[in-house]
Design a protein around this motif. Structure first.
Motif, PDB file in Angstrom:
ATOM      1  N   LEU A 252       1.014  -0.964  -0.002  1.00 43.14           N
ATOM      2  CA  LEU A 252      -0.405   0.018  -0.039  1.00 43.14           C
ATOM      3  C   LEU A 252       1.088   1.078   0.382  1.00 43.14           C
ATOM      4  N   ASP A 253       2.094   1.452   0.557  1.00 41.10           N
ATOM      5  CA  ASP A 253       3.285   1.987   0.667  1.00 41.10           C
ATOM      6  C   ASP A 253       3.628   2.218  -0.234  1.00 41.10           C
ATOM      7  N   ARG A 254       3.532   1.594  -0.997  1.00 47.70           N
ATOM      8  CA  ARG A 254       4.577   1.930  -2.722  1.00 47.70           C
ATOM      9  C   ARG A 254       3.087   1.874  -3.668  1.00 47.70           C
ATOM     10  N   MET A 255       2.426   1.108  -3.532  1.00 48.73           N
ATOM     11  CA  MET A 255       0.882   1.868  -3.989  1.00 48.73           C
ATOM     12  C   MET A 255       0.734   3.410  -4.183  1.00 48.73           C
ATOM     13  N   GLY A 256       0.477   3.718  -3.152  1.00 50.30           N
ATOM     14  CA  GLY A 256       0.796   5.316  -2.512  1.00 50.30           C
ATOM     15  C   GLY A 256       1.410   6.179  -3.283  1.00 50.30           C
ATOM     16  N   ASP A 257       2.670   5.949  -3.339  1.00 52.11           N
ATOM     17  CA  ASP A 257       3.851   5.963  -3.516  1.00 52.11           C
ATOM     18  C   ASP A 257       3.664   7.443  -5.409  1.00 52.11           C
ATOM     19  N   ALA A 258       3.311   6.111  -5.679  1.00 52.52           N
ATOM     20  CA  ALA A 258       2.870   5.478  -7.218  1.00 52.52           C
ATOM     21  C   ALA A 258       1.022   6.287  -7.735  1.00 52.52           C
ATOM     22  N   SER A 259       1.025   6.389  -6.463  1.00 51.09           N
ATOM     23  CA  SER A 259      -0.921   6.775  -7.593  1.00 51.09           C
ATOM     24  C   SER A 259      -0.891   7.875  -8.163  1.00 51.09           C
ATOM     25  N   TYR A 260      -0.719   8.987  -8.039  1.00 46.79           N
ATOM     26  CA  TYR A 260      -0.652  10.426  -9.172  1.00 46.79           C
ATOM     27  C   TYR A 260      -0.137   9.337 -10.991  1.00 46.79           C
ATOM     28  N   ALA A 261       0.763   8.763 -10.549  1.00 49.17           N
ATOM     29  CA  ALA A 261       1.152   7.771 -12.464  1.00 49.17           C
ATOM     30  C   ALA A 261       0.228   7.015 -12.600  1.00 49.17           C
ATOM     31  N   THR A 262      -0.091   6.476 -11.629  1.00 51.24           N
ATOM     32  CA  THR A 262      -1.564   5.306 -11.655  1.00 51.24           C
ATOM     33  C   THR A 262      -2.390   5.980 -12.506  1.00 51.24           C
ATOM     34  N   TYR A 263      -2.935   7.409 -12.205  1.00 48.31           N
ATOM     35  CA  TYR A 263      -4.238   7.604 -12.074  1.00 48.31           C
ATOM     36  C   TYR A 263      -4.210   8.257 -13.561  1.00 48.31           C
ATOM     37  N   LEU A 292      -6.299  -4.389 -12.780  1.00 53.06           N
ATOM     38  CA  LEU A 292      -5.334  -3.844 -12.008  1.00 53.06           C
ATOM     39  C   LEU A 292      -4.106  -3.724 -11.302  1.00 53.06           C
ATOM     40  N   LEU A 293      -3.572  -6.087 -11.881  1.00 55.39           N
ATOM     41  CA  LEU A 293      -1.723  -5.617 -11.529  1.00 55.39           C
ATOM     42  C   LEU A 293      -0.873  -4.697 -12.422  1.00 55.39           C
ATOM     43  N   VAL A 294      -1.193  -4.555 -13.987  1.00 54.08           N
ATOM     44  CA  VAL A 294      -0.620  -4.099 -15.241  1.00 54.08           C
ATOM     45  C   VAL A 294      -1.134  -2.762 -14.723  1.00 54.08           C
ATOM     46  N   ALA A 295      -2.285  -1.682 -14.611  1.00 49.94           N
ATOM     47  CA  ALA A 295      -1.998  -0.668 -14.088  1.00 49.94           C
ATOM     48  C   ALA A 295      -1.097  -0.368 -13.273  1.00 49.94           C
ATOM     49  N   LEU A 296      -0.970  -0.821 -11.908  1.00 51.58           N
ATOM     50  CA  LEU A 296      -0.173  -0.565 -10.512  1.00 51.58           C
ATOM     51  C   LEU A 296       0.793  -0.850 -10.950  1.00 51.58           C
ATOM     52  N   LEU A 297       1.398  -1.629 -11.703  1.00 50.24           N
ATOM     53  CA  LEU A 297       3.348  -1.962 -12.260  1.00 50.24           C
ATOM     54  C   LEU A 297       3.301  -0.769 -13.226  1.00 50.24           C
ATOM     55  N   VAL A 298       2.487  -0.893 -14.469  1.00 48.57           N
ATOM     56  CA  VAL A 298       3.168   0.876 -15.318  1.00 48.57           C
ATOM     57  C   VAL A 298       3.311   2.015 -14.032  1.00 48.57           C
ATOM     58  N   GLY A 299       1.948   2.182 -13.033  1.00 52.83           N
ATOM     59  CA  GLY A 299       1.998   3.131 -12.626  1.00 52.83           C
ATOM     60  C   GLY A 299       3.512   3.203 -11.615  1.00 52.83           C
ATOM     61  N   ASP A 300       3.729   1.976 -11.039  1.00 56.88           N
ATOM     62  CA  ASP A 300       4.920   2.255 -10.475  1.00 56.88           C
ATOM     63  C   ASP A 300       6.461   2.035 -11.123  1.00 56.88           C
ATOM     64  N   LEU A 301       6.547   2.250 -11.837  1.00 58.73           N
ATOM     65  CA  LEU A 301       7.377   1.909 -13.156  1.00 58.73           C
ATOM     66  C   LEU A 301       7.933   3.663 -13.498  1.00 58.73           C
ATOM     67  N   VAL A 302       6.364   4.179 -13.706  1.00 58.43           N
ATOM     68  CA  VAL A 302       6.849   5.851 -13.963  1.00 58.43           C
ATOM     69  C   VAL A 302       6.842   6.237 -12.930  1.00 58.43           C
ATOM     70  N   HIS A 303       6.210   5.680 -11.794  1.00 56.05           N
ATOM     71  CA  HIS A 303       6.256   7.084 -10.790  1.00 56.05           C
ATOM     72  C   HIS A 303       8.208   6.854 -10.125  1.00 56.05           C
ATOM     73  N   ARG A 304       8.690   5.285 -10.809  1.00 53.84           N
ATOM     74  CA  ARG A 304      10.332   5.350 -10.076  1.00 53.84           C
ATOM     75  C   ARG A 304      11.549   5.784 -11.012  1.00 53.84           C
TER      76      ARG A 304
END
Length: 328
Positions: A252-263, A292-304
């Motif tokens: 959840l912490d990592r998803m929160g970090d990437a929430s804007y990128a995921t959005y 959902l998994l792909v979207a979260l992974l893409v969001g995390d990758l874009v964020h980092r």
């Protein structure tokens, strides 16, 4: 607070709200078989949770800050605009646009909606989810203008204007621009500011009750304020009541970090990865978790790989620049 200074409850809610928006779009765009209507349409109100969080964060993040309105806007522009521009331009690069989108590109990049339906309505920017950022930027501009006032007056005055305007929104003249910028949604910014300013914390059980209300009352004919804004405020205030008891949940912490990128990037992920793989709509037990998994992974990758380095570099660069007008 977590070790990084984040408010854990708010950070986790960012992750949940982003996931809600992804899930509602999975159904909205016809990726799931077996439904004539979207069964989770209420999850679109994850946007309202984001708006309450935005109001909360603006108060908390400027509590110990001595900058002025111009510096505040500069920081918000650095945080919001570059990744939004990249997501918008990526639509053109990947061929994900519609006829007429190029004509709307400039106002879209400026986060200004455009007139549609023979000037009877306004339409979203080219990047569909960008309409929320148009409201966010209007909120930031109002907040920045209020910063010339004493802090208490600025916070409570801005919150009062937003809440009253949102509650009374339906009484304003029905022009396309008033319907967009003076919508009931803007009261949620003000409500988040009130929660932050007064340190409001409801009992923890109010948070799941708020989600239940959001799922059942959002489209029950009560109007946006009672059916959506109030439950969103309950969710945030109840989550604040859980602070100090919430465990560290790395996912959840990592998803929160990437929430804007995921959005910003989840529609790209759906169109470029999921749609080609599926070829057609599929059962929800397959398509929902996979998308959902792909979207979260893409969001995390874009964020980092993009958002965090780019935002950090721009922040450092802007601090090194001399002011436009040197002091006399």
């Amino acid at each position: 607070m977590g070790q990084t200074g984040k408010v854990r409850s708010i950070h986790y809610l960012r992750a949940i709200a982003a996931a809600m928006v992804v899930v509602v779009h999975i159904y909205n765009y016809g990726l799931v078989t077996g439904y004539a209507a979207n069964p989770v349409y209420w999850m679109k109100h994850g946007v309202s949770i984001f708006f309450v969080i935005s109001g909360f964060v603006m108060v908390v993040s400027t509590r110990e800050w001595a900058g002025n309105g111009r510096d505040f806007l500069r920081r918000r522009l650095i945080r919001i605009v570059p990744l939004y521009w990249l997501a918008t331009l990526a639509l053109f690069a990947f061929g994900l646009t519609q006829p007429g989108d190029f004509d709307r590109l400039l106002p879209s990049l400026l986060l200004v909606p455009t007139l549609a339906n023979q000037a009877r309505d306004v339409t979203s920017p080219v990047l569909e989810v960008g309409w929320t950022l148009c409201l966010e930027m209007a909120f930031y501009t109002l907040f920045a203008a209020a910063m010339i006032l004493p802090r208490k007056t600025a916070i409570l005055g801005t919150a009062a204007v937003l809440c009253l305007t949102g509650v009374l929104a339906q009484t304003f003249p029905g022009t396309p621009w008033t319907r967009f910028y003076l919508s009931p949604l803007i009261a949620e910014f003000g409500g988040g500011m009130v929660i932050a300013w007064f340190g409001l914390r409801a009992p923890g059980w109010v948070c799941p009750l708020g989600f239940l209300a959001l799922a059942t009352l959002g489209d029950a004919g009560l109007g946006h304020t009672l059916g959506v804004s109030v439950p969103a405020l309950m969710i945030v205030a109840g989550a604040r009541g859980l602070d100090g008891r919430l465990p560290a949940i790395p996912v959840l912490d990592r998803m929160g970090d990437a929430s804007y990128a995921t959005y910003l990037w989840h529609l790209h992920a759906m169109n470029l990865v999921i749609v080609p793989l599926l070829g057609a709509a599929a059962p929800e037990l397959v398509v929902v978790p996979a998308t959902l998994l792909v979207a979260l992974l893409v969001g995390d990758l874009v964020h980092r790989r993009i958002e965090a380095p780019l935002t950090g570099w721009l922040a450092r660069f802007s601090r090194r620049q001399p002011p436009l007008l040197a002091p006399a």
